[in-house]
Write a protein that holds these residues in place. Structure first.
Motif, PDB file in Angstrom:
ATOM      1  N   VAL A   1     -10.302 -16.399 -32.256  1.00 31.68           N
ATOM      2  CA  VAL A   1      -9.609 -17.743 -32.179  1.00 31.68           C
ATOM      3  C   VAL A   1      -9.179 -18.324 -33.512  1.00 31.68           C
ATOM      4  O   VAL A   1      -8.384 -18.782 -33.656  1.00 31.68           O
ATOM      5  CB  VAL A   1     -11.082 -18.285 -31.686  1.00 31.68           C
ATOM      6  N   ALA A   2      -9.932 -17.764 -34.720  1.00 30.27           N
ATOM      7  CA  ALA A   2      -9.819 -18.222 -36.122  1.00 30.27           C
ATOM      8  C   ALA A   2      -8.292 -17.923 -36.405  1.00 30.27           C
ATOM      9  O   ALA A   2      -7.319 -18.402 -36.921  1.00 30.27           O
ATOM     10  CB  ALA A   2     -10.457 -17.811 -37.057  1.00 30.27           C
ATOM     11  N   THR A   3      -8.019 -16.703 -36.186  1.00 26.93           N
ATOM     12  CA  THR A   3      -6.619 -15.855 -36.290  1.00 26.93           C
ATOM     13  C   THR A   3      -5.578 -16.812 -35.481  1.00 26.93           C
ATOM     14  O   THR A   3      -4.318 -17.191 -36.109  1.00 26.93           O
ATOM     15  CB  THR A   3      -6.454 -14.300 -35.831  1.00 26.93           C
TER      16      THR A   3
ATOM     17  N   SER B   1       0.419 -22.084 -38.999  1.00 30.30           N
ATOM     18  CA  SER B   1       1.498 -21.624 -39.751  1.00 30.30           C
ATOM     19  C   SER B   1       2.755 -21.563 -39.129  1.00 30.30           C
ATOM     20  O   SER B   1       3.814 -22.228 -39.803  1.00 30.30           O
ATOM     21  CB  SER B   1       1.320 -20.058 -40.356  1.00 30.30           C
ATOM     22  N   LEU B   2       2.861 -21.304 -37.883  1.00 29.90           N
ATOM     23  CA  LEU B   2       4.154 -21.495 -37.181  1.00 29.90           C
ATOM     24  C   LEU B   2       4.628 -22.929 -37.229  1.00 29.90           C
ATOM     25  O   LEU B   2       5.931 -23.408 -37.237  1.00 29.90           O
ATOM     26  CB  LEU B   2       4.216 -21.150 -35.595  1.00 29.90           C
TER      27      LEU B   2
ATOM     28  N   GLY C   1       1.127 -12.809 -31.176  1.00 27.09           N
ATOM     29  CA  GLY C   1       1.352 -12.259 -32.560  1.00 27.09           C
ATOM     30  C   GLY C   1      -0.379 -12.211 -32.845  1.00 27.09           C
ATOM     31  O   GLY C   1      -0.776 -11.056 -33.252  1.00 27.09           O
ATOM     32  N   SER C   2      -1.183 -12.953 -32.473  1.00 31.29           N
ATOM     33  CA  SER C   2      -2.728 -12.821 -32.821  1.00 31.29           C
ATOM     34  C   SER C   2      -3.047 -11.606 -31.756  1.00 31.29           C
ATOM     35  O   SER C   2      -3.968 -10.831 -32.372  1.00 31.29           O
ATOM     36  CB  SER C   2      -3.412 -14.304 -32.246  1.00 31.29           C
ATOM     37  N   VAL C   3      -2.729 -11.596 -30.551  1.00 31.42           N
ATOM     38  CA  VAL C   3      -3.139 -10.605 -30.012  1.00 31.42           C
ATOM     39  C   VAL C   3      -2.803  -9.109 -30.370  1.00 31.42           C
ATOM     40  O   VAL C   3      -3.558  -8.170 -30.553  1.00 31.42           O
ATOM     41  CB  VAL C   3      -2.819 -10.466 -28.174  1.00 31.42           C
ATOM     42  N   VAL C   4      -1.455  -8.800 -30.807  1.00 30.93           N
ATOM     43  CA  VAL C   4      -0.973  -7.694 -31.429  1.00 30.93           C
ATOM     44  C   VAL C   4      -1.861  -7.469 -32.773  1.00 30.93           C
ATOM     45  O   VAL C   4      -2.292  -6.302 -32.840  1.00 30.93           O
ATOM     46  CB  VAL C   4       0.581  -7.971 -31.741  1.00 30.93           C
ATOM     47  N   LEU C   5      -2.118  -8.568 -33.596  1.00 26.93           N
ATOM     48  CA  LEU C   5      -2.741  -8.350 -34.863  1.00 26.93           C
ATOM     49  C   LEU C   5      -4.135  -7.792 -34.577  1.00 26.93           C
ATOM     50  O   LEU C   5      -4.669  -7.070 -35.129  1.00 26.93           O
ATOM     51  CB  LEU C   5      -2.685  -9.572 -35.789  1.00 26.93           C
ATOM     52  N   LEU C   6      -4.925  -8.394 -33.648  1.00 23.87           N
ATOM     53  CA  LEU C   6      -6.218  -8.182 -33.361  1.00 23.87           C
ATOM     54  C   LEU C   6      -6.521  -6.804 -32.713  1.00 23.87           C
ATOM     55  O   LEU C   6      -7.417  -6.126 -32.956  1.00 23.87           O
ATOM     56  CB  LEU C   6      -7.080  -9.137 -32.735  1.00 23.87           C
ATOM     57  N   LEU C   7      -5.345  -6.440 -31.749  1.00 23.27           N
ATOM     58  CA  LEU C   7      -5.440  -5.161 -31.281  1.00 23.27           C
ATOM     59  C   LEU C   7      -5.215  -3.968 -32.494  1.00 23.27           C
ATOM     60  O   LEU C   7      -5.975  -2.823 -32.391  1.00 23.27           O
ATOM     61  CB  LEU C   7      -4.535  -4.907 -30.190  1.00 23.27           C
ATOM     62  N   TRP C   8      -4.248  -4.341 -33.349  1.00 19.17           N
ATOM     63  CA  TRP C   8      -4.174  -3.382 -34.257  1.00 19.17           C
ATOM     64  C   TRP C   8      -5.216  -3.110 -35.268  1.00 19.17           C
ATOM     65  O   TRP C   8      -5.837  -1.952 -35.603  1.00 19.17           O
ATOM     66  CB  TRP C   8      -2.936  -3.804 -35.366  1.00 19.17           C
ATOM     67  N   SER C   9      -5.893  -4.194 -35.669  1.00 23.69           N
ATOM     68  CA  SER C   9      -7.209  -4.375 -36.377  1.00 23.69           C
ATOM     69  C   SER C   9      -8.374  -3.548 -35.627  1.00 23.69           C
ATOM     70  O   SER C   9      -9.040  -2.615 -36.252  1.00 23.69           O
ATOM     71  CB  SER C   9      -7.730  -5.671 -36.740  1.00 23.69           C
ATOM     72  N   ALA C  10      -8.483  -3.851 -34.506  1.00 26.66           N
ATOM     73  CA  ALA C  10      -9.464  -3.212 -33.766  1.00 26.66           C
ATOM     74  C   ALA C  10      -9.524  -1.782 -33.500  1.00 26.66           C
ATOM     75  O   ALA C  10     -10.222  -0.930 -33.505  1.00 26.66           O
ATOM     76  CB  ALA C  10      -9.667  -3.823 -32.222  1.00 26.66           C
TER      77      ALA C  10
ATOM     78  N   GLY D   1       2.412  -9.018 -38.771  1.00 23.79           N
ATOM     79  CA  GLY D   1       2.162 -10.465 -38.430  1.00 23.79           C
ATOM     80  C   GLY D   1       1.117 -11.089 -39.403  1.00 23.79           C
ATOM     81  O   GLY D   1       0.880 -12.228 -39.137  1.00 23.79           O
ATOM     82  N   ALA D   2       0.491 -10.246 -40.240  1.00 22.41           N
ATOM     83  CA  ALA D   2      -0.705 -10.992 -40.942  1.00 22.41           C
ATOM     84  C   ALA D   2      -0.033 -12.121 -41.813  1.00 22.41           C
ATOM     85  O   ALA D   2      -1.196 -12.831 -42.547  1.00 22.41           O
ATOM     86  CB  ALA D   2      -1.632  -9.907 -41.901  1.00 22.41           C
ATOM     87  N   GLU D   3       0.957 -12.084 -42.226  1.00 21.14           N
ATOM     88  CA  GLU D   3       1.340 -12.967 -43.364  1.00 21.14           C
ATOM     89  C   GLU D   3       1.187 -14.632 -42.688  1.00 21.14           C
ATOM     90  O   GLU D   3       1.102 -15.598 -43.680  1.00 21.14           O
ATOM     91  CB  GLU D   3       2.828 -12.957 -43.521  1.00 21.14           C
ATOM     92  N   ARG D   4       1.143 -14.669 -41.463  1.00 19.13           N
ATOM     93  CA  ARG D   4       1.025 -15.841 -40.934  1.00 19.13           C
ATOM     94  C   ARG D   4      -0.476 -16.176 -40.935  1.00 19.13           C
ATOM     95  O   ARG D   4      -0.906 -17.538 -40.870  1.00 19.13           O
ATOM     96  CB  ARG D   4       1.086 -16.031 -39.326  1.00 19.13           C
ATOM     97  N   VAL D   5      -1.424 -15.529 -41.342  1.00 18.17           N
ATOM     98  CA  VAL D   5      -2.850 -15.498 -41.523  1.00 18.17           C
ATOM     99  C   VAL D   5      -3.022 -15.707 -42.968  1.00 18.17           C
ATOM    100  O   VAL D   5      -3.465 -16.879 -43.376  1.00 18.17           O
ATOM    101  CB  VAL D   5      -3.658 -14.456 -41.100  1.00 18.17           C
ATOM    102  N   ARG D   6      -2.349 -14.863 -43.866  1.00 18.94           N
ATOM    103  CA  ARG D   6      -2.617 -14.810 -45.127  1.00 18.94           C
ATOM    104  C   ARG D   6      -1.970 -16.342 -45.745  1.00 18.94           C
ATOM    105  O   ARG D   6      -2.684 -17.063 -46.800  1.00 18.94           O
ATOM    106  CB  ARG D   6      -1.754 -13.728 -45.985  1.00 18.94           C
ATOM    107  N   SER D   7      -1.004 -16.923 -45.239  1.00 17.58           N
ATOM    108  CA  SER D   7      -0.319 -18.206 -45.883  1.00 17.58           C
ATOM    109  C   SER D   7      -1.291 -19.207 -45.966  1.00 17.58           C
ATOM    110  O   SER D   7      -1.460 -19.925 -46.821  1.00 17.58           O
ATOM    111  CB  SER D   7       0.910 -18.227 -45.062  1.00 17.58           C
ATOM    112  N   PRO D   8      -1.969 -19.677 -44.680  1.00 16.47           N
ATOM    113  CA  PRO D   8      -2.618 -20.899 -44.594  1.00 16.47           C
ATOM    114  C   PRO D   8      -4.115 -20.523 -45.349  1.00 16.47           C
ATOM    115  O   PRO D   8      -4.580 -21.458 -46.236  1.00 16.47           O
ATOM    116  CB  PRO D   8      -3.039 -21.144 -43.309  1.00 16.47           C
TER     117      PRO D   8
END
Length: 549
Positions: free
Chosen positions: A393-395, A402-403, A439-448, A485-492
């Motif tokens: 949820v946070a991601t 960020s978008l 993008g959040s689903v892709v990033l979380l699946l990658w991390s998982a 896609g993590a740059e959208r997380v890092r930026s904020p």
């Protein structure tokens, strides 16, 4: 210089650009608002016949445009297209909507406090980007600075020249604007980087006081005051007064270098703004000028005489020096035309001009981010499934925000700030929430996936559950920070962490609290065990490798 905001004849095109309106004109050419179908508007400077009257002149223009295409900065109206050898030679730059600094100050008054410091730093950042490619601007003044909200954009490099070109004179005429020309230029010496620093200071003085630092009147009287260093900085913000005074020193050797200007401004900037710099000193470096032709409206009535005639009638020799060469290369690099037509020249080109961050501040940022990673790791050790749900949820929210911020920034860059910008962001929020989901689903699946690989290694090594979950949590945090896609997380996150790292005591308190939270989660897991809510037990708890019984 004369300006006339009238529309060109209907249907008139230059280089495939339909000319919509005339933005201004000077000795070197006429600036139009132009646009190709489906693309963003640009500012097109159509060059006068006497400027590019022969092949040698066109080769010189080609060289200058090639050199200027290397300039990369958010604070500059960069070149996006050019044709030095066409029937109608032109140079096109990014169109900057809004008022010039001259008009902005006339309508809204002088800048002050953080707005003035931000202005001074952004203008110095733009000038630094120009000097970094070996050119000088040579004509920094209020009418050559456009205001996008509170941010200055440097335009119109009509007086520039390439660094290794020899000095060019125009039949003995003065090149530039009295009151913003450095004393050494008035004495007939070549311009250097120190000359641009002098012009920067005079422009900052105008921004902070609302008047030209060397006053008004006949050009000869203004130039005499410039030579003697008789400037009036009454009313200028005390925070920048000393810096501007030093930068207006009559002798170039007595002025701070541009690096020192930016370092000085870093110490003055408040933590609420985006940029910082370092500490004062003295020196100077050299370079040479440039031509980012642009929609600059020259309001200084006391400028050196410039006669404007029709396109066929060349004006008097008061002109902008153009420096060029035989090695024309099209300005490709960060300004490529995308397959779908539009050209991106606001938010998608390369990294921003380099940010000077002291080593201690970088270390503080890293420690805070490590503390946040500890919270993620501790949460996964204590309650893996609940923590993963919270992280998802946070991601999602960070990416959506960020978008939304990027979309609002693009709109502001295209057409300036509007009163309804906040309402527009609110109305577009549902769409950005939906757009951020994929993008959040892709990033979380990658991390998982990375975390599962680490979990298998821990299982093979027969590590304890707590140790394994700590390794899994650390791997998950790193993957989510650097994954696709993590740059959208890092930026904020950086928007919160970076300003905090500039303030020693608040940073220490917040970082200690975050670190304590991570440690508390880990301690709770050690004391009461891991909670697998909403399930009863750990996954694969009954699985044993053959031969390990």
């Amino acid at each position: 210089m004369t300006t006339s905001p009238k529309a060109p004849p209907p249907g008139l095109t230059v280089g495939g650009y339909a000319l919509r309106a005339r933005l201004g004109e000077g000795g070197m050419g006429v600036v139009h608002l132009g646009q190709k179908p489906g693309e963003r508007p640009v500012a097109i400077k159509v060059l006068r016949p006497h400027v590019v009257g022969d092949d040698e002149a066109r080769r010189r223009l080609a060289r200058e445009v090639s050199s200027l295409s290397r300039v990369r900065s958010r604070r500059i109206a960069e070149i996006v297209d050019a044709d030095p050898f066409g029937d109608i030679p032109f140079v096109a730059t990014r169109y900057v909507p809004g008022l010039s600094l001259h008009d902005h100050v006339q309508e809204e008054g002088p800048l002050a406090d953080d707005d003035l410091l931000w202005f001074a730093d952004c203008l110095a950042e733009a000038l630094e980007a120009v000097h970094d490619v070996g050119v000088l601007h040579r004509d920094i003044k209020p009418s050559n600075v456009m205001m996008e909200g509170r941010t200055p954009i440097l335009i119109d490099f009509g007086l520039a020249r390439v660094a290794d070109d020899s000095r060019i004179t125009m039949n003995g005429w003065l090149l530039g604007t009295p009151g913003y020309l450095a004393p050494e230029i008035l004495y007939g010496d070549d311009a250097t980087a120190a000359s641009d620093v002098h012009a920067w200071a005079a422009t900052v003085a105008y921004a902070g006081t609302g008047r030209a630092p060397y006053g008004r009147g006949p050009s000869m009287a203004i130039m005499d005051r410039v030579r003697r260093g008789e400037h009036d900085l009454t009313g200028l913000d005390p925070d920048v007064l000393e810096l501007v005074e030093d930068a207006l020193a009559p002798s170039p050797e007595d002025r701070p270098s541009l690096d020192e200007v930016r370092d000085w401004l870093e110490d003055l900037r408040s933590p609420s703004d985006v940029h910082d710099e370092g500490a004062p000193a003295r020196d100077h470096h050299a370079a040479a000028p440039v031509t980012l032709p642009y929609a600059a409206l020259a309001q200084e009535a006391y400028a050196a005489p410039t006669h404007v005639g029709t396109a066929a009638a060349p004006p008097a020799p008061v002109d902008e020096p153009v420096h060029w060469s035989d090695d024309w290369t099209a300005p490709t690099d960060p300004y490529d035309h995308r397959p779908d037509g539009p050209t991106e020249y606001v938010t998608d080109y390369g990294p921003p001009a380099r940010e000077r961050v002291p080593t201690g501040q970088r270390l503080r940022r890293s420690l805070t981010l490590l503390a946040l990673g500890g919270v993620v790791t501790g949460g996964i050790v204590l309650a893996p499934y609940v923590s993963l749900a919270v992280l998802f949820v946070a991601t999602w929210l960070l990416r959506s925000g960020s978008l939304a911020a990027a979309s609002a920034g693009n709109r502001r860059d295209r057409r300036g700030a509007r009163w309804y910008d906040g309402l527009q962001v609110l109305l577009a929020a549902p769409w950005h929430v939906v757009a951020g989901l994929g993008g959040s689903v892709v990033l979380l699946l990658w991390s998982a996936g990375i975390a599962c690989a680490v979990a298998l290694l821990c299982f093979a090594a027969s590590l304890s559950m707590t140790t394994s979950l700590a390794a899994v949590g650390g791997a998950f945090a790193v993957s989510a920070w650097w994954g696709p896609g993590a740059e959208r997380v890092r930026s904020p996150v950086h928007r919160l962490v970076d300003p905090l790292a500039r303030r020693g005591v608040p940073w220490l308190l917040v970082t200690l609290l975050v670190a304590a939270a991570g440690s508390g989660l880990g301690a709770a897991a050690s004391a009461q065990g891991t909670s697998w809510t909403p399930y009863d037990g750990a996954p694969f708890s009954d699985v044993r490798l053959p031969g390990w019984l």
